[in-house]
Design a protein around this motif. Structure first.
Motif, PDB file in Angstrom:
ATOM      1  N   GLU A 102      59.398  58.851   5.840  1.00 15.19           N
ATOM      2  CA  GLU A 102      58.577  59.829   6.544  1.00 15.19           C
ATOM      3  C   GLU A 102      58.769  59.634   8.042  1.00 15.19           C
ATOM      4  O   GLU A 102      58.590  58.532   8.566  1.00 15.19           O
ATOM      5  CB  GLU A 102      57.117  59.617   6.152  1.00 15.19           C
ATOM      6  N   GLN A 103      59.144  60.700   8.699  1.00 12.77           N
ATOM      7  CA  GLN A 103      59.368  60.633  10.142  1.00 12.77           C
ATOM      8  C   GLN A 103      58.021  60.683  10.870  1.00 12.77           C
ATOM      9  O   GLN A 103      57.083  61.337  10.425  1.00 12.77           O
ATOM     10  CB  GLN A 103      60.273  61.781  10.595  1.00 12.77           C
ATOM     11  N   PRO A 104      57.933  59.993  11.980  1.00 11.13           N
ATOM     12  CA  PRO A 104      56.646  59.912  12.692  1.00 11.13           C
ATOM     13  C   PRO A 104      56.242  61.244  13.320  1.00 11.13           C
ATOM     14  O   PRO A 104      57.087  62.052  13.688  1.00 11.13           O
ATOM     15  CB  PRO A 104      56.921  58.866  13.777  1.00 11.13           C
ATOM     16  N   GLN A 105      54.949  61.439  13.418  1.00 10.54           N
ATOM     17  CA  GLN A 105      54.392  62.612  14.085  1.00 10.54           C
ATOM     18  C   GLN A 105      54.357  62.404  15.596  1.00 10.54           C
ATOM     19  O   GLN A 105      54.492  63.339  16.361  1.00 10.54           O
ATOM     20  CB  GLN A 105      52.975  62.897  13.578  1.00 10.54           C
ATOM     21  N   LYS A 106      54.177  61.144  15.995  1.00  8.45           N
ATOM     22  CA  LYS A 106      54.091  60.807  17.415  1.00  8.45           C
ATOM     23  C   LYS A 106      55.398  60.144  17.847  1.00  8.45           C
ATOM     24  O   LYS A 106      56.010  59.403  17.085  1.00  8.45           O
ATOM     25  CB  LYS A 106      52.931  59.854  17.661  1.00  8.45           C
ATOM     26  N   SER A 107      55.811  60.372  19.055  1.00  8.70           N
ATOM     27  CA  SER A 107      57.082  59.837  19.540  1.00  8.70           C
ATOM     28  C   SER A 107      57.083  58.315  19.645  1.00  8.70           C
ATOM     29  O   SER A 107      58.127  57.686  19.554  1.00  8.70           O
ATOM     30  CB  SER A 107      57.451  60.453  20.885  1.00  8.70           C
ATOM     31  N   ASP A 109      55.679  56.277  17.506  1.00  4.38           N
ATOM     32  CA  ASP A 109      55.562  55.704  16.170  1.00  4.38           C
ATOM     33  C   ASP A 109      56.951  55.585  15.549  1.00  4.38           C
ATOM     34  O   ASP A 109      57.911  56.176  16.026  1.00  4.38           O
ATOM     35  CB  ASP A 109      54.659  56.587  15.301  1.00  4.38           C
ATOM     36  N   PRO A 111      59.501  55.556  11.855  1.00  2.73           N
ATOM     37  CA  PRO A 111      59.543  56.088  10.487  1.00  2.73           C
ATOM     38  C   PRO A 111      58.990  55.049   9.505  1.00  2.73           C
ATOM     39  O   PRO A 111      59.028  53.853   9.791  1.00  2.73           O
ATOM     40  CB  PRO A 111      61.030  56.335  10.236  1.00  2.73           C
TER      41      PRO A 111
END
Length: 170
Positions: A102-107, A109, A111
């Protein structure tokens, strides 16, 4: 764990995990023994349901004759049959199909590894069809768990069986 991008120096020789991606992989990893036992317990019944006779396989007979106690390897729950690891391990490897990054929502953060499907309910629904396809490799390998468990093809076959079930091909 010794890489600075994964952990930082703690007290003495200890290191503290600081990488969220690695932490998420550990969260998945701690679930694998329970899932191994789940597959281990279900496999003989589902093998028989698909037209087999699990207790008559020489490796299964031999293993079960040598042990009085029939317990799953990790949780130690009672099982009908002990199973050679070579039969089960490729099916556990197939669980990779249920994982995703899952790729992060915030820069800031990173994966992380997550289940794309909740594994136990998903296995409840699909393990029968997975095993039906998976056991087709038993005949070419002469029902030998050593050959099955050491063959890269067994692992790829199991992974493909999971992917087919994910795609709705039962």
């Amino acid at each position: 764990m010794s890489l600075d991008g994964v952990s930082s120096q703690g007290k003495g020789y200890q290191r503290e995990l600081s990488n969220r991606s690695v932490y998420s992989a550990f969260q998945i990893a701690v679930q694998l023994p329970r899932l191994y036992d789940y597959i281990y317990a279900a496999f003989p019944k589902l093998y028989n349901k698909n037209g087999g006779s699990y207790g008559k396989i020489n490796a299964v007979k031999s293993l079960n004759r040598r042990h009085n106690s029939h317990m799953a390897p990790y949780g130690h729950e009672q099982v009908e049959y002990l199973s050679p690891d070579g039969f089960i391990t490729p099916l556990v490897y197939g669980l990779r199909a249920l994982m995703t990054i899952e790729q992060p929502q915030k820069s800031n953060d990173s994966p992380h590894v997550v289940w794309s499907q909740d594994p136990v309910p998903w296995l409840d629904q699909h393990l029968t069809s997975i095993i039906k396809r998976y056991v087709t490799i038993f005949t070419p390998w002469e029902y030998d768990p050593q050959k099955i468990g050491k063959s890269i093809g067994s692992y790829q076959n199991a992974l493909d069986d999971y992917k087919l079930a994910l795609a709705g091909i039962e």
